[in-house]
Design a protein around this motif. Structure first.
Motif, PDB file in Angstrom:
ATOM      1  N   LEU A 189      -5.128  13.122  -2.426  1.00 20.87           N
ATOM      2  CA  LEU A 189      -4.562  11.970  -3.132  1.00 20.87           C
ATOM      3  C   LEU A 189      -5.582  10.838  -3.229  1.00 20.87           C
ATOM      4  O   LEU A 189      -5.641  10.128  -4.248  1.00 20.87           O
ATOM      5  CB  LEU A 189      -3.291  11.490  -2.425  1.00 20.87           C
ATOM      6  CG  LEU A 189      -2.568  10.317  -3.089  1.00 20.87           C
ATOM      7  CD1 LEU A 189      -2.270  10.592  -4.551  1.00 20.87           C
ATOM      8  CD2 LEU A 189      -1.278   9.994  -2.330  1.00 20.87           C
ATOM      9  N   HIS A 190      -6.391  10.657  -2.190  1.00 18.17           N
ATOM     10  CA  HIS A 190      -7.490   9.681  -2.241  1.00 18.17           C
ATOM     11  C   HIS A 190      -8.372   9.928  -3.464  1.00 18.17           C
ATOM     12  O   HIS A 190      -8.684   9.007  -4.232  1.00 18.17           O
ATOM     13  CB  HIS A 190      -8.316   9.790  -0.952  1.00 18.17           C
ATOM     14  CG  HIS A 190      -9.670   9.172  -1.025  1.00 18.17           C
ATOM     15  ND1 HIS A 190      -9.911   7.836  -0.770  1.00 18.17           N
ATOM     16  CD2 HIS A 190     -10.885   9.727  -1.319  1.00 18.17           C
ATOM     17  CE1 HIS A 190     -11.202   7.581  -0.908  1.00 18.17           C
ATOM     18  NE2 HIS A 190     -11.808   8.699  -1.230  1.00 18.17           N
ATOM     19  N   GLU A 191      -8.745  11.193  -3.669  1.00 13.93           N
ATOM     20  CA  GLU A 191      -9.596  11.537  -4.812  1.00 13.93           C
ATOM     21  C   GLU A 191      -8.849  11.330  -6.130  1.00 13.93           C
ATOM     22  O   GLU A 191      -9.420  10.837  -7.106  1.00 13.93           O
ATOM     23  CB  GLU A 191     -10.056  12.998  -4.671  1.00 13.93           C
ATOM     24  CG  GLU A 191     -11.140  13.409  -5.656  1.00 13.93           C
ATOM     25  CD  GLU A 191     -10.575  13.801  -6.999  1.00 13.93           C
ATOM     26  OE1 GLU A 191     -11.228  13.501  -8.028  1.00 13.93           O
ATOM     27  OE2 GLU A 191      -9.487  14.391  -7.041  1.00 13.93           O
ATOM     28  N   GLN A 192      -7.563  11.678  -6.158  1.00 13.97           N
ATOM     29  CA  GLN A 192      -6.774  11.518  -7.379  1.00 13.97           C
ATOM     30  C   GLN A 192      -6.634  10.045  -7.765  1.00 13.97           C
ATOM     31  O   GLN A 192      -6.667   9.700  -8.956  1.00 13.97           O
ATOM     32  CB  GLN A 192      -5.388  12.148  -7.187  1.00 13.97           C
ATOM     33  CG  GLN A 192      -5.392  13.662  -7.073  1.00 13.97           C
ATOM     34  CD  GLN A 192      -5.860  14.314  -8.357  1.00 13.97           C
ATOM     35  OE1 GLN A 192      -5.274  14.129  -9.421  1.00 13.97           O
ATOM     36  NE2 GLN A 192      -6.943  15.074  -8.254  1.00 13.97           N
ATOM     37  N   LEU A 193      -6.470   9.179  -6.787  1.00 15.08           N
ATOM     38  CA  LEU A 193      -6.362   7.754  -7.084  1.00 15.08           C
ATOM     39  C   LEU A 193      -7.665   7.204  -7.654  1.00 15.08           C
ATOM     40  O   LEU A 193      -7.659   6.379  -8.572  1.00 15.08           O
ATOM     41  CB  LEU A 193      -5.958   6.973  -5.831  1.00 15.08           C
ATOM     42  CG  LEU A 193      -4.518   7.173  -5.344  1.00 15.08           C
ATOM     43  CD1 LEU A 193      -4.265   6.326  -4.095  1.00 15.08           C
ATOM     44  CD2 LEU A 193      -3.509   6.820  -6.422  1.00 15.08           C
ATOM     45  N   ALA A 215      -5.158   1.358  -1.472  1.00 12.95           N
ATOM     46  CA  ALA A 215      -4.387   2.541  -1.090  1.00 12.95           C
ATOM     47  C   ALA A 215      -5.299   3.733  -0.867  1.00 12.95           C
ATOM     48  O   ALA A 215      -5.116   4.502   0.088  1.00 12.95           O
ATOM     49  CB  ALA A 215      -3.348   2.850  -2.163  1.00 12.95           C
ATOM     50  N   ALA A 216      -6.286   3.903  -1.738  1.00 14.79           N
ATOM     51  CA  ALA A 216      -7.223   5.020  -1.590  1.00 14.79           C
ATOM     52  C   ALA A 216      -8.005   4.896  -0.287  1.00 14.79           C
ATOM     53  O   ALA A 216      -8.217   5.891   0.421  1.00 14.79           O
ATOM     54  CB  ALA A 216      -8.171   5.079  -2.792  1.00 14.79           C
ATOM     55  N   ASP A 217      -8.434   3.689   0.045  1.00 10.65           N
ATOM     56  CA  ASP A 217      -9.157   3.470   1.304  1.00 10.65           C
ATOM     57  C   ASP A 217      -8.267   3.778   2.506  1.00 10.65           C
ATOM     58  O   ASP A 217      -8.704   4.393   3.488  1.00 10.65           O
ATOM     59  CB  ASP A 217      -9.652   2.023   1.380  1.00 10.65           C
ATOM     60  CG  ASP A 217     -10.798   1.743   0.413  1.00 10.65           C
ATOM     61  OD1 ASP A 217     -11.373   2.717  -0.117  1.00 10.65           O
ATOM     62  OD2 ASP A 217     -11.098   0.562   0.183  1.00 10.65           O
ATOM     63  N   LEU A 238      -7.930   7.543   3.088  1.00  6.15           N
ATOM     64  CA  LEU A 238      -9.096   8.148   3.726  1.00  6.15           C
ATOM     65  C   LEU A 238      -9.087   7.886   5.227  1.00  6.15           C
ATOM     66  O   LEU A 238      -9.403   8.775   6.034  1.00  6.15           O
ATOM     67  CB  LEU A 238     -10.381   7.593   3.096  1.00  6.15           C
ATOM     68  CG  LEU A 238     -11.684   8.254   3.544  1.00  6.15           C
ATOM     69  CD1 LEU A 238     -11.644   9.757   3.304  1.00  6.15           C
ATOM     70  CD2 LEU A 238     -12.865   7.627   2.818  1.00  6.15           C
ATOM     71  N   SER A 239      -8.695   6.688   5.616  1.00  8.54           N
ATOM     72  CA  SER A 239      -8.598   6.363   7.033  1.00  8.54           C
ATOM     73  C   SER A 239      -7.529   7.218   7.712  1.00  8.54           C
ATOM     74  O   SER A 239      -7.749   7.758   8.811  1.00  8.54           O
ATOM     75  CB  SER A 239      -8.266   4.877   7.194  1.00  8.54           C
ATOM     76  OG  SER A 239      -8.112   4.539   8.553  1.00  8.54           O
ATOM     77  N   LEU A 240      -6.384   7.370   7.068  1.00  3.75           N
ATOM     78  CA  LEU A 240      -5.313   8.196   7.622  1.00  3.75           C
ATOM     79  C   LEU A 240      -5.751   9.653   7.757  1.00  3.75           C
ATOM     80  O   LEU A 240      -5.422  10.322   8.739  1.00  3.75           O
ATOM     81  CB  LEU A 240      -4.071   8.115   6.727  1.00  3.75           C
ATOM     82  CG  LEU A 240      -3.302   6.793   6.713  1.00  3.75           C
ATOM     83  CD1 LEU A 240      -2.193   6.854   5.670  1.00  3.75           C
ATOM     84  CD2 LEU A 240      -2.730   6.470   8.085  1.00  3.75           C
ATOM     85  N   ALA A 241      -6.498  10.142   6.767  1.00  6.64           N
ATOM     86  CA  ALA A 241      -6.961  11.532   6.802  1.00  6.64           C
ATOM     87  C   ALA A 241      -7.905  11.756   7.976  1.00  6.64           C
ATOM     88  O   ALA A 241      -7.740  12.706   8.759  1.00  6.64           O
ATOM     89  CB  ALA A 241      -7.644  11.887   5.485  1.00  6.64           C
ATOM     90  N   CYS A 242      -8.896  10.899   8.128  1.00  6.70           N
ATOM     91  CA  CYS A 242      -9.895  11.085   9.184  1.00  6.70           C
ATOM     92  C   CYS A 242      -9.273  10.970  10.577  1.00  6.70           C
ATOM     93  O   CYS A 242      -9.707  11.646  11.517  1.00  6.70           O
ATOM     94  CB  CYS A 242     -11.018  10.067   9.025  1.00  6.70           C
ATOM     95  SG  CYS A 242     -12.078  10.365   7.588  1.00  6.70           S
ATOM     96  N   ALA A 243      -8.255  10.136  10.713  1.00  7.76           N
ATOM     97  CA  ALA A 243      -7.603   9.962  12.012  1.00  7.76           C
ATOM     98  C   ALA A 243      -6.865  11.216  12.463  1.00  7.76           C
ATOM     99  O   ALA A 243      -6.548  11.355  13.653  1.00  7.76           O
ATOM    100  CB  ALA A 243      -6.630   8.793  11.953  1.00  7.76           C
ATOM    101  N   THR A 290       0.840  -1.209   0.000  1.00  6.33           N
ATOM    102  CA  THR A 290       0.000   0.000   0.000  1.00  6.33           C
ATOM    103  C   THR A 290       0.867   1.248   0.000  1.00  6.33           C
ATOM    104  O   THR A 290       0.587   2.212  -0.731  1.00  6.33           O
ATOM    105  CB  THR A 290      -0.920   0.009   1.236  1.00  6.33           C
ATOM    106  OG1 THR A 290      -1.711  -1.181   1.236  1.00  6.33           O
ATOM    107  CG2 THR A 290      -1.825   1.232   1.221  1.00  6.33           C
ATOM    108  N   ARG A 291       1.927   1.228   0.791  1.00 12.34           N
ATOM    109  CA  ARG A 291       2.812   2.392   0.872  1.00 12.34           C
ATOM    110  C   ARG A 291       3.441   2.706  -0.487  1.00 12.34           C
ATOM    111  O   ARG A 291       3.611   3.874  -0.846  1.00 12.34           O
ATOM    112  CB  ARG A 291       3.905   2.157   1.913  1.00 12.34           C
ATOM    113  CG  ARG A 291       4.798   3.392   2.114  1.00 12.34           C
ATOM    114  CD  ARG A 291       5.730   3.245   3.297  1.00 12.34           C
ATOM    115  NE  ARG A 291       6.678   2.161   3.116  1.00 12.34           N
ATOM    116  CZ  ARG A 291       6.652   1.012   3.781  1.00 12.34           C
ATOM    117  NH1 ARG A 291       5.718   0.782   4.680  1.00 12.34           N
ATOM    118  NH2 ARG A 291       7.559   0.083   3.558  1.00 12.34           N
TER     119      ARG A 291
END
Length: 286
Positions: free
Chosen positions: A79-83, A105-107, A110-115, A36-37
């Motif tokens: 980046l989530h949206e771009q992917l 990776a996109a999922d 989103l998790s990293l952003a919300c955290a 994922t990274r």
């Protein structure tokens, strides 16, 4: 001359934003599985960090709050949206890694952003991402019609390309103690900058696709694509002027306002200006 007419070097602003968020980005990426990274790192290499810069400058416009986590979150959301856009367009990231890895990776992003956001931040981000989804849904429906008006195309462009820019500006302002009215003006600023950037992106697109604004405008108005490109440049000018009006209305600090103004111009209309080669300096005669 108003305070926001004094422009700062935009490249310096982007470099400062990158330097501010990179330590937190590195720590966040360390949380991800290797596969994922790898996808996320490929995506981040293509980012200009203007989303993070908008968060940081919007906060600096009203106070001294540390909004680095918010800037990182919005960069991840972008980046989530771009992917997802790459997935739908069968773009280069999907070509390299395959659809399953890109979705994962996109999922994760989103998790990293919300955290890294407060409860209010998560709500604002959720509204922005729902706007993006709504834009894609509307676009799919428009493909099945032959009576779509220009206003509908512009509405879809705004939904898909302005929502996250607007959210970045609003969250940065709120985190620094801006009033609801000030944050609303910053949100409108970001909204207009996002749509202006979409106009410019489509003007400069190497291959103009059927959904790009110049092609759509040419088909609807019955003009040449070159004429439609000129129209898009004019629209970007008008949108930037409206964005700067909102920036003035919110009463920001002078330096941050100058940098926001310069950044907004740099990522929109400045990209359409012809590149002037440096003039050679004549050797003094002896």
């Amino acid at each position: 001359m108003t305070s926001i007419d004094v422009v700062a070097p935009p490249q310096h602003v982007l470099e400062r934003a990158r330097a501010a968020v990179e330590p937190l980005l590195g720590a966040a990426l360390a949380e991800l599985p290797d596969e994922t990274r790898e996808v996320v790192e490929r995506g981040l290499a293509r980012q200009d960090f203007s989303t993070a810069a908008l968060v940081l400058l919007s906060a600096e416009a009203f106070g001294d709050a540390d909004v680095t986590k918010t800037a990182v979150a919005l960069e991840f959301a972008h980046l989530h949206e771009q992917l997802h856009a790459d997935l739908m367009a069968r773009g280069p990231v999907r070509e390299v890694f395959g659809a399953d890895r890109v979705v994962s990776a996109a999922d994760a992003l989103l998790s990293l952003a919300c955290a890294r956001l407060t409860r209010t931040g998560v709500m604002v981000l959720n509204v922005a991402l729902m706007s993006v989804v709504d834009g894609y849904v509307q676009e799919i429906g428009m493909d099945e019609r032959d009576d779509v008006e220009m206003a509908e195309h512009l509405g879809v462009a705004a939904a898909k390309h302005s929502a996250l820019t607007a959210a970045a500006c609003e969250l940065g302002a709120l985190a620094a103690g801006a009033s609801a009215s000030q944050a609303r003006h910053l949100r409108e600023f970001g909204d207009d900058v996002g749509l202006a950037r979409k106009h410019v992106d489509d003007v400069l697109a190497p291959q103009a696709g059927p959904r790009t604004l110049p092609v759509v405008a040419a088909a609807i108005a019955g003009i040449t694509v070159d004429g439609a490109r000129k129209w898009c440049e004019q629209q970007a000018d008008l949108l930037l002027a409206r964005a700067l009006h909102h920036l003035r209305q919110c009463g920001p600090r002078a330096r941050a306002a100058s940098e926001l103004s310069a950044l907004a111009e740099e990522i929109t209309i400045a990209r359409c200006r012809p590149v002037v080669p440096p003039q050679a300096v004549a050797e003094p005669s002896l």
